[in-house]
Design an enzyme around this catalytic site. Structure first.
Site, PDB file in Angstrom:
ATOM      1  N   ALA A 135      33.426  72.847  74.511  1.00  0.00           N
ATOM      2  CA  ALA A 135      32.014  73.212  74.530  1.00  0.00           C
ATOM      3  C   ALA A 135      31.453  72.984  75.926  1.00  0.00           C
ATOM      4  O   ALA A 135      32.063  72.303  76.758  1.00  0.00           O
ATOM      5  CB  ALA A 135      31.246  72.389  73.504  1.00  0.00           C
ATOM      6  N   GLN A 162      29.253  71.144  77.213  1.00  0.00           N
ATOM      7  CA  GLN A 162      29.100  69.759  77.647  1.00  0.00           C
ATOM      8  C   GLN A 162      30.332  68.923  77.268  1.00  0.00           C
ATOM      9  O   GLN A 162      30.229  67.728  77.006  1.00  0.00           O
ATOM     10  CB  GLN A 162      27.828  69.152  77.063  1.00  0.00           C
ATOM     11  CG  GLN A 162      26.546  69.577  77.758  1.00  0.00           C
ATOM     12  CD  GLN A 162      26.497  69.132  79.215  1.00  0.00           C
ATOM     13  OE1 GLN A 162      27.008  68.091  79.579  1.00  0.00           O
ATOM     14  NE2 GLN A 162      25.875  69.943  80.049  1.00  0.00           N
ATOM     15  N   SER A 163      31.482  69.547  77.297  1.00  0.00           N
ATOM     16  CA  SER A 163      32.719  68.886  76.883  1.00  0.00           C
ATOM     17  C   SER A 163      33.070  67.682  77.764  1.00  0.00           C
ATOM     18  O   SER A 163      33.239  67.809  78.986  1.00  0.00           O
ATOM     19  CB  SER A 163      33.873  69.888  76.926  1.00  0.00           C
ATOM     20  OG  SER A 163      35.119  69.240  76.814  1.00  0.00           O
ATOM     21  N   ASN A 164      33.201  66.514  77.134  1.00  0.00           N
ATOM     22  CA  ASN A 164      33.687  65.330  77.841  1.00  0.00           C
ATOM     23  C   ASN A 164      35.137  65.518  78.275  1.00  0.00           C
ATOM     24  O   ASN A 164      35.547  65.080  79.350  1.00  0.00           O
ATOM     25  CB  ASN A 164      33.592  64.101  76.938  1.00  0.00           C
ATOM     26  CG  ASN A 164      32.172  63.781  76.533  1.00  0.00           C
ATOM     27  OD1 ASN A 164      31.282  63.693  77.366  1.00  0.00           O
ATOM     28  ND2 ASN A 164      31.951  63.602  75.236  1.00  0.00           N
ATOM     29  N   CYS A 167      36.716  68.342  79.021  1.00  0.00           N
ATOM     30  CA  CYS A 167      36.842  69.233  80.175  1.00  0.00           C
ATOM     31  C   CYS A 167      36.434  68.513  81.459  1.00  0.00           C
ATOM     32  O   CYS A 167      37.097  68.646  82.490  1.00  0.00           O
ATOM     33  CB  CYS A 167      35.994  70.489  79.964  1.00  0.00           C
ATOM     34  SG  CYS A 167      36.657  71.596  78.689  1.00  0.00           S
TER      35      CYS A 167
END
Length: 317
Positions: A63, A65-67, A69
């Site tokens: 997503a 706001q992926s942690n 990524c």
């Protein structure tokens, strides 16, 4: 056996707070600054595998706001690898609204970013394969990491994280362990670690996405993959997988008032939860106290601090 990279600050501490009852918190939000959270434990194994295979491009997805990524792109910058992320945008135009939090860090780490609307993101595997093919044509050796780093290799990070906690769990008489379940790898690793290190304590996963049926199947599949990696069989049954539904809220990554209040409450005790994973999981744990009957729980804090900055409107209210 695959030797992991040394990317995280470990072991992380366990802190005790009082909210009606005593709660032990495994502070995996303290695994590092830029790599804060649980994803770095998985990446220590996944990127070790990538380097072992002489890969020079890392492609992953999540997503907006992926942690995961963000942590992956940080590691790529540290290791001198090309980082590529495929990100799910929201229903609106996010070009300005979300240049903050994890997405801002993705850019600063030099990531190649592909923003996809939901209809295209649903075919992310095909999109990723096209990127892999394109990079191969250019003479590169790409390596794909699934959402959340949740596969048989990534889950090893939390299998061995359990080694940090095993003695504490036994000595402190911990009667339940809780974590958020968003892609299944952390939970699968903890469950295997419980088996390896001889623990009887039940592990509860609070869903922040999808359904129990979806995650039971996925967790079992991750464990099967880990069995192949380790050449070891785990005697884990369906009844060992204890998932809690009902605290997702409107949908994945959308917080709700009770969760926001929980985040505020913990912040005043010096613990920062996030609106996507730990806020929902901690609130769900508190709500299930009477139903489950636990009195001495351990909560796995999986991080997510940077996403807080993308949700400031919820806290203004």
């Amino acid at each position: 056996m695959l030797k992991p990279l040394n990317l995280a600050n470990k072991p992380t501490p366990i802190e005790i707070i009082d909210i009606a009852i005593k709660i032990h918190i495994k502070r995996d939000d303290l695994t590092g600054l830029e790599a804060s959270g649980n994803k770095i434990r998985k990446l220590e194994y996944l990127l070790a595998d990538a380097l072992d295979k002489k890969c020079d491009v890392i492609i992953t997805c999540g997503a907006i706001q992926s942690n995961h990524c963000r942590a992956t792109m940080f590691c790529c910058a540290k290791l001198g690898l090309k980082g590529v992320v495929i990100l799910l945008t929201g229903p609106q135009n996010y070009q300005e609204k979300t240049y903050q939090g994890n997405l801002l860090l993705d850019y600063l780490f030099g990531a190649e970013i592909h923003l996809l609307p939901k209809v295209k993101y649903e075919k992310k595997q095909e999109y990723a394969q096209q990127l892999i093919d394109d990079y191969k044509k250019k003479g590169h050796n790409p390596y794909f990491i699934p959402t959340g780093g949740s596969n048989g290799i990534g889950a090893l990070g939390y299998l061995y994280a359990m080694e940090e906690m095993a003695s504490y769990i036994k000595l402190q008489g911990i009667d339940s362990i809780f974590c958020a379940v968003g892609s299944g790898g952390t939970y699968a690793g903890l469950l295997m670690g419980k088996y390896i290190f001889g623990l009887e304590t039940p592990i509860y996963g609070v869903l922040v996405d999808e359904t129990p049926e979806y995650f039971i199947a996925k967790i079992k599949n991750i464990i099967k993959e880990s069995e192949q990696v380790l050449d070891k069989k785990f005697d884990i049954n369906d009844s060992d997988i204890k998932l809690i539904n009902g605290y997702i809220g409107p949908c994945y990554a959308i917080p709700y008032p009770e969760e926001i209040e929980t985040i505020k409450q913990l912040a005043r005790k010096g613990i920062l939860l996030d609106p996507v994973y730990t806020g929902k999981a901690f609130y769900g744990m508190l709500q299930e106290k009477e139903q489950i009957g636990f009195t001495n729980p351990l909560f796995i804090h999986t991080g997510g601090i940077f996403s807080l900055f993308a949700y400031k409107e919820y806290f203004k209210q």
